[in-house]
Scaffold this active site. Structure first.
Site, PDB file in Angstrom:
ATOM      1  N   ASP A   1       0.868  -1.183   0.000  1.00  0.00           N
ATOM      2  CA  ASP A   1       0.000   0.000   0.000  1.00  0.00           C
ATOM      3  C   ASP A   1       0.900   1.227   0.000  1.00  0.00           C
ATOM      4  O   ASP A   1       1.895   1.272   0.745  1.00  0.00           O
ATOM      5  CB  ASP A   1      -0.916  -0.009   1.229  1.00  0.00           C
ATOM      6  CG  ASP A   1      -2.093   0.951   1.094  1.00  0.00           C
ATOM      7  OD1 ASP A   1      -1.859   2.102   0.657  1.00  0.00           O
ATOM      8  OD2 ASP A   1      -3.217   0.560   1.427  1.00  0.00           O
ATOM      9  N   ASP A   2       0.546   2.220  -0.815  1.00  0.00           N
ATOM     10  CA  ASP A   2       1.385   3.424  -0.875  1.00  0.00           C
ATOM     11  C   ASP A   2       1.095   4.396   0.262  1.00  0.00           C
ATOM     12  O   ASP A   2       1.804   5.397   0.422  1.00  0.00           O
ATOM     13  CB  ASP A   2       1.211   4.123  -2.222  1.00  0.00           C
ATOM     14  CG  ASP A   2      -0.216   4.593  -2.452  1.00  0.00           C
ATOM     15  OD1 ASP A   2      -1.140   3.809  -2.154  1.00  0.00           O
ATOM     16  OD2 ASP A   2      -0.411   5.728  -2.930  1.00  0.00           O
TER      17      ASP A   2
ATOM     18  N   ASP B   1      -3.084  -3.209  -2.394  1.00  0.00           N
ATOM     19  CA  ASP B   1      -3.965  -2.083  -2.688  1.00  0.00           C
ATOM     20  C   ASP B   1      -4.167  -1.966  -4.197  1.00  0.00           C
ATOM     21  O   ASP B   1      -3.227  -2.134  -4.979  1.00  0.00           O
ATOM     22  CB  ASP B   1      -3.368  -0.781  -2.138  1.00  0.00           C
ATOM     23  CG  ASP B   1      -4.318   0.395  -2.289  1.00  0.00           C
ATOM     24  OD1 ASP B   1      -5.508   0.229  -1.965  1.00  0.00           O
ATOM     25  OD2 ASP B   1      -3.875   1.461  -2.741  1.00  0.00           O
TER      26      ASP B   1
ATOM     27  N   ASP C   1      11.861 -69.233  -9.972  1.00  0.00           N
ATOM     28  CA  ASP C   1      12.875 -68.718 -10.896  1.00  0.00           C
ATOM     29  C   ASP C   1      12.736 -69.444 -12.233  1.00  0.00           C
ATOM     30  O   ASP C   1      12.670 -70.682 -12.272  1.00  0.00           O
ATOM     31  CB  ASP C   1      14.273 -68.941 -10.318  1.00  0.00           C
ATOM     32  CG  ASP C   1      15.345 -68.251 -11.143  1.00  0.00           C
ATOM     33  OD1 ASP C   1      15.624 -67.072 -10.870  1.00  0.00           O
ATOM     34  OD2 ASP C   1      15.887 -68.886 -12.066  1.00  0.00           O
TER      35      ASP C   1
ATOM     36  N   ASN D   1      17.003 -64.293 -23.616  1.00  0.00           N
ATOM     37  CA  ASN D   1      17.477 -62.964 -24.001  1.00  0.00           C
ATOM     38  C   ASN D   1      18.634 -63.045 -24.987  1.00  0.00           C
ATOM     39  O   ASN D   1      18.701 -62.273 -25.948  1.00  0.00           O
ATOM     40  CB  ASN D   1      17.916 -62.184 -22.750  1.00  0.00           C
ATOM     41  CG  ASN D   1      16.736 -61.686 -21.933  1.00  0.00           C
ATOM     42  OD1 ASN D   1      15.675 -61.374 -22.478  1.00  0.00           O
ATOM     43  ND2 ASN D   1      16.911 -61.618 -20.628  1.00  0.00           N
TER      44      ASN D   1
ATOM     45  N   ASP E   1      10.938 -60.174 -22.379  1.00  0.00           N
ATOM     46  CA  ASP E   1       9.833 -59.456 -21.736  1.00  0.00           C
ATOM     47  C   ASP E   1       8.515 -60.173 -21.957  1.00  0.00           C
ATOM     48  O   ASP E   1       7.671 -60.263 -21.053  1.00  0.00           O
ATOM     49  CB  ASP E   1       9.747 -58.029 -22.288  1.00  0.00           C
ATOM     50  CG  ASP E   1      10.896 -57.151 -21.817  1.00  0.00           C
ATOM     51  OD1 ASP E   1      11.635 -57.576 -20.905  1.00  0.00           O
ATOM     52  OD2 ASP E   1      11.066 -56.055 -22.376  1.00  0.00           O
TER      53      ASP E   1
ATOM     54  N   GLU F   1      14.122 -62.608 -13.371  1.00  0.00           N
ATOM     55  CA  GLU F   1      13.180 -63.691 -13.672  1.00  0.00           C
ATOM     56  C   GLU F   1      12.687 -64.378 -12.411  1.00  0.00           C
ATOM     57  O   GLU F   1      12.220 -65.517 -12.451  1.00  0.00           O
ATOM     58  CB  GLU F   1      13.859 -64.724 -14.589  1.00  0.00           C
ATOM     59  CG  GLU F   1      15.029 -65.469 -13.982  1.00  0.00           C
ATOM     60  CD  GLU F   1      16.370 -64.779 -14.190  1.00  0.00           C
ATOM     61  OE1 GLU F   1      17.378 -65.490 -14.237  1.00  0.00           O
ATOM     62  OE2 GLU F   1      16.409 -63.537 -14.311  1.00  0.00           O
TER      63      GLU F   1
END
Length: 455
Positions: free
Chosen positions: A9-10, A53, A326, A334, A343, A369
């Site tokens: 506020d001024d 303000d 397992d 793979n 996968d 696995e």
């Protein structure tokens, strides 16, 4: 920790009076005499809320608010703007610039403090946002959509014609759906629930809007909706109470449609952002407990659940069977067929194992696995037969590969049953793992439990 409020506020007297009031309410107040000074202070040390303000000579409140909202460091700071004149256009401009509220002097102290508390509570979502942002930064969460359709605003008043009048006032300024509903219909629930409820001060005989708000907040379908209460113009005490009890905003009973439309849009946007972040957080938590490839639970989730299963088995004087499984010679898959084939094998084996379990059994991927299965309330003979069924289910049919062809897979299983007293998950898993090593050593594709095998 004391919340910090920046007063902009001024007029020195105005700043001092506000600081005295805030200090008495146990807030830490800092002051700025101009817009540029306020922006510099907010960027250097962001406050918890700003009182701003509207009419300052060098840089008015709207310009300051717009600058705050444009800066990522200050864009989430709540802003209450105030002025000496009841200029409707100024109020709408301030709200559009990003002010959370626009109050006309003289400001009722109870309403001001209630509004500050109200926005402080709403600001807590900033901390929640920081948490979800950090989680998303780890890559757990994916974008969650479905929150961009037009909003739904439900209007509830004591008399249907009042709600219809509200709809007539609001409709020219909104693209959202406006529904006039009864109290009973609101409490019965709707899927999805409205984004915003606008409630009259009084509804059914003996039922106030504040009571209705409490009812809505207590129900899962509507607890996250935004709520506005329409109160008489001079109901300052009721407005303060409503804000403290959880109303997101309070409206005058002769409200202007254009202004309320801006407020409604801001509330719906804030509510949907909170919805989005809750969904992201829930998804992040789910992903943190889930193996992304197979969709099974991971080790982080499985160990605490197994601990509860073992404690329950002790109380019920039963056994809990644990299997460590397992895949045999998985590395060759793979090496010869690629990781995409690997996968595919893991996903299909997870599916076959899951299909062979009872409700309440636990299955998780421990890594690579290797899988974990826990079956509570089972004898050693039943556990052995269950392990055998799972072993046969894996090898019963070939697994089709994405590049063509098929593979036959087998699995070795180590089985252990919990002791009479409590046994930690790690110890029981270690015993099952030892049995698994024996199954591997004795030729694979078999179940081993305490030295007993079956092929």
């Amino acid at each position: 920790m004391t919340s910090r409020i920046l007063i902009v506020d001024d007029v020195p007297t105005n700043r001092i009076i506000l600081k005295v009031k805030l200090t008495a309410a146990c807030y830490e107040a800092t002051m700025a005499a101009s817009g540029p000074e306020a922006l510099a202070l907010a960027r250097r040390s962001p406050p918890d809320l700003i009182l701003l303000d509207y009419a300052m000579p060098d840089m008015d409140g709207i310009a300051v608010c717009a600058a705050l909202r444009a800066d990522p460091a200050t864009c989430r700071i709540p802003v209450i703007m105030f002025t000496n004149t009841a200029d409707e256009a100024a109020r709408i401009s301030a709200l559009r610039a990003g002010a959370d509220d626009f109050l006309i002097k003289p400001i009722d102290d109870k309403v001001l403090m209630a509004r500050i508390r109200n926005l402080m509570r709403a600001r807590d979502t900033t901390g929640f946002s920081a948490t979800t942002d950090a989680i998303e930064g780890l890559g757990f969460a994916e974008p969650v959509g479905g929150f961009d359709e037009p909003g739904h605003i439900a209007l509830l008043a004591a008399r249907p014609e009042t709600a219809l009048r509200w709809r007539k006032v609001l409709a020219p300024h909104l693209n959202d759906r406006l529904s006039v509903i009864t109290r009973a219909a609101a409490l019965e629930g709707a899927v999805p629930a409205p984004d915003l409820y606008i409630l009259g001060a009084e509804l059914d005989p003996g039922i106030s809007g504040m009571q209705m708000m409490s009812d809505l907040r207590s129900r899962p379908d509507s607890c996250h909706a935004a709520i506005c209460l329409v109160l008489p113009n001079d109901a300052h005490a009721e407005a303060a109470t409503a804000l403290d009890l959880g109303a997101d905003d309070v409206l005058r009973d002769d409200f202007d449609g254009a202004e309320v439309a801006v407020r409604a849009q801001a509330l719906i946007a804030r509510k949907r952002e909170a919805d989005r972040r809750r969904a992201r957080l829930a998804e992040s938590l789910r992903l943190s407990m889930t193996d992304p490839l197979t969709g099974l639970h991971n080790r982080r989730y499985a160990l605490p659940v197994l601990g509860r299963m073992l404690a329950g088995a002790v109380q019920a004087r039963t056994s809990c069977a644990v299997m460590v499984l397992d895949l045999d010679r998985f590395k060759l898959v793979n090496d010869r067929h690629g990781h995409a084939a690997g996968d595919t094998v893991l996903v299909e084996v997870a599916r076959r194992l899951s299909a062979g379990l009872r409700p309440g059994d636990l299955i998780a991927r421990l890594g690579g696995e290797e899988f974990l299965i826990a079956m509570p309330g089972i004898s050693d003979h039943e556990a052995f037969e269950a392990a055998e069924r799972l072993r046969r289910a894996v090898s019963a049919r070939q697994i089709l590969l994405p590049s063509g062809g098929a593979l036959s897979m087998t699995v070795s299983i180590g089985l252990a049953l919990s002791a009479t007293g409590y046994e930690t998950p790690d110890r029981l898993i270690a015993r099952a793992d030892g049995a698994l090593l024996a199954a591997k050593a004795e030729g694979r594709n078999q179940v081993t439990m305490g030295g007993r095998t079956a092929a």
